[in-house]
Motif scaffolding. Sequence first.
Motif, PDB file in Angstrom:
ATOM      1  N   ASN A  47      31.482 -53.703 -34.295  1.00  0.00           N
ATOM      2  CA  ASN A  47      31.030 -52.507 -34.099  1.00  0.00           C
ATOM      3  C   ASN A  47      30.814 -51.697 -35.386  1.00  0.00           C
ATOM      4  O   ASN A  47      29.631 -51.005 -35.552  1.00  0.00           O
ATOM      5  CB  ASN A  47      32.068 -51.421 -33.437  1.00  0.00           C
ATOM      6  CG  ASN A  47      31.550 -51.426 -31.830  1.00  0.00           C
ATOM      7  OD1 ASN A  47      30.492 -51.692 -31.570  1.00  0.00           O
ATOM      8  ND2 ASN A  47      32.302 -50.798 -30.993  1.00  0.00           N
ATOM      9  N   ASN A  66      19.225 -50.906 -25.472  1.00  0.00           N
ATOM     10  CA  ASN A  66      20.378 -51.448 -24.831  1.00  0.00           C
ATOM     11  C   ASN A  66      20.343 -52.876 -24.508  1.00  0.00           C
ATOM     12  O   ASN A  66      19.252 -53.304 -24.723  1.00  0.00           O
ATOM     13  CB  ASN A  66      20.813 -50.459 -23.567  1.00  0.00           C
ATOM     14  CG  ASN A  66      19.656 -50.708 -22.526  1.00  0.00           C
ATOM     15  OD1 ASN A  66      18.810 -51.558 -22.448  1.00  0.00           O
ATOM     16  ND2 ASN A  66      19.651 -49.559 -21.622  1.00  0.00           N
ATOM     17  N   GLY A  67      21.296 -53.462 -23.730  1.00  0.00           N
ATOM     18  CA  GLY A  67      21.054 -54.833 -23.329  1.00  0.00           C
ATOM     19  C   GLY A  67      20.032 -55.378 -22.636  1.00  0.00           C
ATOM     20  O   GLY A  67      19.622 -56.333 -22.399  1.00  0.00           O
ATOM     21  N   ARG A  74      18.282 -47.047 -25.548  1.00  0.00           N
ATOM     22  CA  ARG A  74      19.816 -47.020 -25.383  1.00  0.00           C
ATOM     23  C   ARG A  74      19.955 -45.688 -24.703  1.00  0.00           C
ATOM     24  O   ARG A  74      21.076 -45.408 -23.737  1.00  0.00           O
ATOM     25  CB  ARG A  74      20.447 -47.299 -26.610  1.00  0.00           C
ATOM     26  CG  ARG A  74      22.138 -47.850 -26.321  1.00  0.00           C
ATOM     27  CD  ARG A  74      22.454 -48.189 -27.422  1.00  0.00           C
ATOM     28  NE  ARG A  74      23.279 -47.119 -28.248  1.00  0.00           N
ATOM     29  CZ  ARG A  74      23.934 -47.413 -29.290  1.00  0.00           C
ATOM     30  NH1 ARG A  74      24.182 -48.463 -29.756  1.00  0.00           N
ATOM     31  NH2 ARG A  74      24.547 -46.295 -29.774  1.00  0.00           N
ATOM     32  N   ALA A 130      28.691 -44.632 -34.539  1.00  0.00           N
ATOM     33  CA  ALA A 130      28.130 -44.821 -33.052  1.00  0.00           C
ATOM     34  C   ALA A 130      26.690 -44.414 -33.087  1.00  0.00           C
ATOM     35  O   ALA A 130      25.884 -44.783 -32.258  1.00  0.00           O
ATOM     36  CB  ALA A 130      28.795 -44.020 -32.171  1.00  0.00           C
TER      37      ALA A 130
END
Lengths: 673, 391
Positions: A48, A88-89, A94, A226
């Motif tokens: 991360n 996002n995935g 996102r 983040a």
Amino acid sequence: MSNNEATSALRLTLVAGVIVALFLALFGRLWFLQVLAGERFAALAESNRVQIVVLEPPRGRILAADGEELVKNRPAQTISAHKRELLNGLGEPRDEQAEKVLARLSQLLSIPVDEIVERMNSRKYSPHRPVPIAVDVPPELIFAVSEHQELFPGIEAETLPVRTYPHGTTAAHLVGYTGEISQEDLEQPQFADYRQGDLIGWAGLEKTYEPYLHGEEGMRKLEVNAKGIVQANLGGREPARGDDLWTSLDLDLQRATERILQEGIVASREIQRDDGRFLPSVAGSAVVLDARDSSVVAIASWPTYDPSEFVGGVSFDYWGWLQDPANQYPLIDRAIQSAYPPGSVFKTVTGAAALEAGIVGPSTPVSCPPSWELGNITFRNWNPRHEGSLDLAGALRRSCDTYFYELAAQQWVRETNQLNETGKVDEILPRVAHDFGFGRTLGIDLPSERSGQVPSRAWRTAYWAEHKDTYCAKAESLPPGYARDINADLCRDGGRWRGGDAVNSSIGQGDVLATPLQVAASYAAIANGGTLYAPRIGQRIVSSEGETVAEFSPEALGRLPVDEAGLAAIRAGLRDVVMHERGTGRLAFTLADFPLDSIPVAGKTGTAELKPKVPYAWFASYAPADDPRYVVVVSVEEGGGGSQTAAPIAARILQAAFGLDVAPFVAGPANVD
Amino acid sequence: MELGYGQDRTQRLMREKVQDKWMDAYAPVRHLDPVLVGIALLLTAIGVVMIYSAKAHVTPETGPALARALATKQLVSFGIGLAAMVLAAVFDYRYFRAYSVVLYLASLIGLAVVLTPLGVEVNGQQAWLAVGGFQFQPAELAKVAVIVALATVLHERREDPGFVTVVLSLVVIGLPLGLIMLQPDLGSATVFLWMAFIMLLAGGVLARYLVGLAILGGVGFMAVIRYGLLQEHQIQRLTAFLDPAGSDARYVYNGEQSMIAIGSGQVFGKGLFNGTQTNLAYVPENHTDFIFTVVGEELGFFGASIVLGLFILLVWRGLRIGMMAKDRFGMLLAIGTVGMLVFQVFVNVGMGIGIMPVIGIPLPFVSYGGTSLIASFVLVGLLLNVHMRRF
């Protein structure tokens, strides 16, 4: 009341029990997360925190012999997006912030958001590297992104090295082109260090010298928060530029060769054949080797293509153009990737084979009639007039087919008897041809070299076994006539090596196939006194610091199986082809005003039949004839006679090679071979 | 002085009877529970440090100032909480029974007003009231009021723990619950439901009603999920933790990042102020609902166990106070308080470690948030009150 109190105590105990259970659950889970699986989560936290950006290394350059750059890199200003921070995935933006960033980017670059997202989701790009959204972006847009990172978290303005070709299409077939590594290649052990999205050489020297040219990728470790904003640079490794490849190419001559080849092919289309049609001359190639060690001075193949079209991925349209049969497949390097019947340029090999077999000596006279019989089949010389008796040199000079028929037939009889008597046979021609560099790859440092073909008895049998069914089927289905008879004959007895096969092979016809490179290498061997070298383009590898990493010296593949007298006879014959009044190649040189007095030339014309097509034109030569410096081989598909189409091109390439004025193309001479 | 507490209850009672008889001076203040107070103070102190750590290093420029401001505000709330605790402890708790209706109605008004334009919306929840520059959450104070009101009902009707009592209790719970669902504040709502159930259980309501309520609750929950009484995103939020791989990344992200934070702390943590997930802001709301991720990441299993251990001590003191209470009202106040605290701890920590859905419930004493902290201290005050007047 006491009952009530007991109940109350029981209930409180129950409550206490539930509480204990809840805390046990918390402790159990914490134990799992922090103690049992702690290391895994620590790794996740690290991944991360630290984002690794792979820095692509600039590829090494490819240089001509004098250091001129054939291929180099140019920095391209690129705007790229980090997929992980924006999508996002599921490949969707996102969060709201990502949506805003993408909207801003879309406005900045005038590319719809959908298109940007689609590009980022493309499997073409490595997940470890920012996805290039726009290449060659104007500086003010680069500035907008790099100076306002708070508006564009996850978007990066970077400078990417991009392949560039300072001399356009020059040497396209040699240099080759690059593309993204394929899934199959990624699974190969030699590409273990590569990852998806990496550029590798797809063709030409780019492919052969990939390990040197590629360089070492660098990486940068960044601490990101983040929101994808970089907090700190944690160091890393700069990319190391790939090593440079120095070649033996003479850039000026390469350029001239390409121009002359194209002009000569186009000019030959003006030539009318006996039947009134013009020569098609659809394609061709020219090879210029250093006669001393077969290092490549220039190789041209026409039509050609533009390698810069492959930078950043070839377009659908251009690929379609390249693959359209009407365009003669420009990607093929005809000098090494096409094998044709060599025709008369192969007579040097047949002559050497006759000497090796001891059927004739270099000066044994053999009759050269206009026609010659084998069984009930008549084989004709190209010249309808009787040329008297010729020795080997004379037969080469006049390219007398019947001379070679006679020797091949004698050799065939001898070998057949040998086979019948002992059950074994030493087939001279395939062996000698192999030693001259035919029927095998020579190991030039370019991919996909063809081996050509020299037929033998074993080859004939195997080929027949494979095609027998076809012959037999045709023998049944075709209407009665010549074709049906031939197929019936082949069906019954096609596995046998016949006299006719030997006779056809002797003049480079029948099933003999050779690449222009093989012809050039064999003539270089004749020119340099008998050593066959593997042609080579790469000379040395020099690192970006200027250190020579590797050096490639000429690799001798062997000696020609000819003694000095034999070689002298062959060289004399080849010299006469151009220098003798009655040589088949002379006219092309005199018409080009070639100064044969100061630079004598040796050569051989070839006109290879490949019915029903128009013959393929060949000319193989070296000069100066007495102290050879260059070997020049030209072949033109459906170019008619070698003296008509190929020799004029070769003459002009030699003019360019020796720094002479290159004559313009004139209407070609009548074919004499 | 504390040594005496470890002794046999009977012995102690006898001794205290003697004291009763012979010493006229047994003022309630002598029977404070210092352990309880100590734990509350310790948890608050840990909370202030964690709040500071949660934000101090997020950005070098503004982080420390923001963290100091948050810690300071929390300390101010702590001061008010201390005063509120004293206030809740000094008057005999039995008076509260008389005023429970007033307290209850006041809290209902608070919950209603918050839904009007006077309320402030934060993160999609109309949960805040701004009064004179101070913001507070009526729901937090309503928790106290409902505990008191429900304890009153169950105490008054202790001789008839049947149908009427259950219905009355449900009404008492239902009104604030409905108002809270309008905010909507799912977290507080579940706290109310759980607290009510524990109090009905402890309050002696007949077992068949409890079973019936449990079944009703279960069916109701299923119905809510099935028939879309909740919005899709609320359901996703509730169920995402069960199947992170199959859920929308938006609902998984918080839980995932907090698990990474806590898990990566390993046994002894990354050290105070050194959590990377914390400092790089990977866990949202880590000064409020996700404060436990800071504990887990920076202090590890060791630190997390200490915090949980303090809560266990707190619960033990609370249960003990409940068991020793003089009357049912006192006992219910204590059990209600304990039940609420336990539930909040379990859900809050549980959502951080992936065994509970992500619903916004603060960690008592530790999470940033003035109203919650003050309410927690009021409850401690009530516990002390019950304990001091147990004779």
